[in-house]
Design a protein around this motif. Structure first.
Motif, PDB file in Angstrom:
ATOM      1  N   PRO A  61       0.823  -1.210   0.000  1.00 31.04           N
ATOM      2  CA  PRO A  61       0.000   0.000   0.000  1.00 31.04           C
ATOM      3  C   PRO A  61       0.860   1.265   0.000  1.00 31.04           C
ATOM      4  O   PRO A  61       2.033   1.241   0.375  1.00 31.04           O
ATOM      5  N   ASN A  63       0.512   5.474   1.182  1.00 37.35           N
ATOM      6  CA  ASN A  63      -0.340   6.481   1.804  1.00 37.35           C
ATOM      7  C   ASN A  63      -0.346   7.732   0.933  1.00 37.35           C
ATOM      8  O   ASN A  63       0.366   7.808  -0.069  1.00 37.35           O
ATOM      9  N   CYS A  96      -4.502   2.212   8.057  1.00 32.57           N
ATOM     10  CA  CYS A  96      -3.216   1.541   8.276  1.00 32.57           C
ATOM     11  C   CYS A  96      -3.262   0.800   9.606  1.00 32.57           C
ATOM     12  O   CYS A  96      -3.678   1.361  10.628  1.00 32.57           O
ATOM     13  N   THR A  97      -2.826  -0.452   9.609  1.00 34.31           N
ATOM     14  CA  THR A  97      -2.860  -1.254  10.834  1.00 34.31           C
ATOM     15  C   THR A  97      -1.830  -0.785  11.855  1.00 34.31           C
ATOM     16  O   THR A  97      -2.053  -0.918  13.053  1.00 34.31           O
ATOM     17  N   GLU A  98      -0.704  -0.221  11.408  1.00 28.62           N
ATOM     18  CA  GLU A  98       0.345   0.228  12.334  1.00 28.62           C
ATOM     19  C   GLU A  98       0.125   1.646  12.853  1.00 28.62           C
ATOM     20  O   GLU A  98       0.596   1.996  13.926  1.00 28.62           O
ATOM     21  N   ASN A  99      -0.563   2.468  12.079  1.00 26.43           N
ATOM     22  CA  ASN A  99      -0.803   3.855  12.475  1.00 26.43           C
ATOM     23  C   ASN A  99      -2.200   4.227  12.008  1.00 26.43           C
ATOM     24  O   ASN A  99      -2.412   4.539  10.851  1.00 26.43           O
ATOM     25  N   ARG A 100      -3.145   4.230  12.918  1.00 28.34           N
ATOM     26  CA  ARG A 100      -4.555   4.419  12.565  1.00 28.34           C
ATOM     27  C   ARG A 100      -4.846   5.812  12.010  1.00 28.34           C
ATOM     28  O   ARG A 100      -5.919   6.061  11.501  1.00 28.34           O
ATOM     29  N   LYS A 102      -3.120   7.028   9.558  1.00 26.65           N
ATOM     30  CA  LYS A 102      -2.753   6.946   8.136  1.00 26.65           C
ATOM     31  C   LYS A 102      -3.773   6.105   7.375  1.00 26.65           C
ATOM     32  O   LYS A 102      -4.349   5.168   7.917  1.00 26.65           O
ATOM     33  N   ASP A 104      -4.061   3.723   4.042  1.00 26.82           N
ATOM     34  CA  ASP A 104      -3.353   2.977   2.999  1.00 26.82           C
ATOM     35  C   ASP A 104      -4.228   2.910   1.752  1.00 26.82           C
ATOM     36  O   ASP A 104      -5.439   2.697   1.847  1.00 26.82           O
TER      37      ASP A 104
END
Length: 156
Positions: A61, A63, A96-100, A102, A104
């Motif tokens: 993905p 951003n 984004c799973t690591e930074n909500r 963001k 993707d």
């Protein structure tokens, strides 16, 4: 045809002005041909640029910041472009799973299919536009355009 003839100039133009006019006139001619290819698909060149960026990600993905950095037209509203592509189901958006904070963006199978369908048409246009230049002339033109753009402090 010389640029002075095209614009029907009645005065002698300095070479720096002729270069600028030639680049602008050539850009407009290229855009017109390019838009003829995209018109049946109801797609802009900026939307195609986003699809190509996402397609080049090979399933990874991107951003909005990544897309914007890679855009040819830096002034494009990336969010608006992605929204239009979402409506056409050519891309999908996920948190984004690591930074909500963001978002993707992925190209969809339909988007990949579209890019694969339009690539030969664009390649044919590129070949047609370059047909009267030798490979050395094309390399030289590319080098000179890069040098010209760098000299006038336009980011590449």
């Amino acid at each position: 045809m010389k640029i002075e003839e095209i614009i029907r100039s009645t005065i002698a133009l300095p070479v720096s002005r002729k270069i600028l006019l030639n680049i602008i006139y050539t850009q407009n001619s290229i855009c017109e041909r390019f838009n003829e290819i995209l018109k049946p698909y109801d797609l802009s060149s900026e939307q195609l640029n986003v699809l190509e960026i996402l397609n080049d990600q090979n399933g990874i993905p991107a951003n909005m910041c990544v897309i914007q950095e890679k855009m040819i037209t830096k002034t494009s509203n990336t969010t608006r472009l992605v929204d239009k592509l979402l409506l056409k189901k050519l891309v999908k958006r996920e948190v984004c799973t690591e930074n909500r904070r963001k978002i993707d963006v992925f190209i969809t199978p339909k988007g990949i299919e579209f890019v694969n369908e339009i690539k030969p048409k664009i390649s044919a246009l590129e070949e047609k536009m370059a047909h009267n230049l030798s490979p050395d002339e094309l390399d030289n033109l590319n080098l000179l355009l890069e040098k010209y753009r760098t000299k006038i402090n336009i980011k590449s």
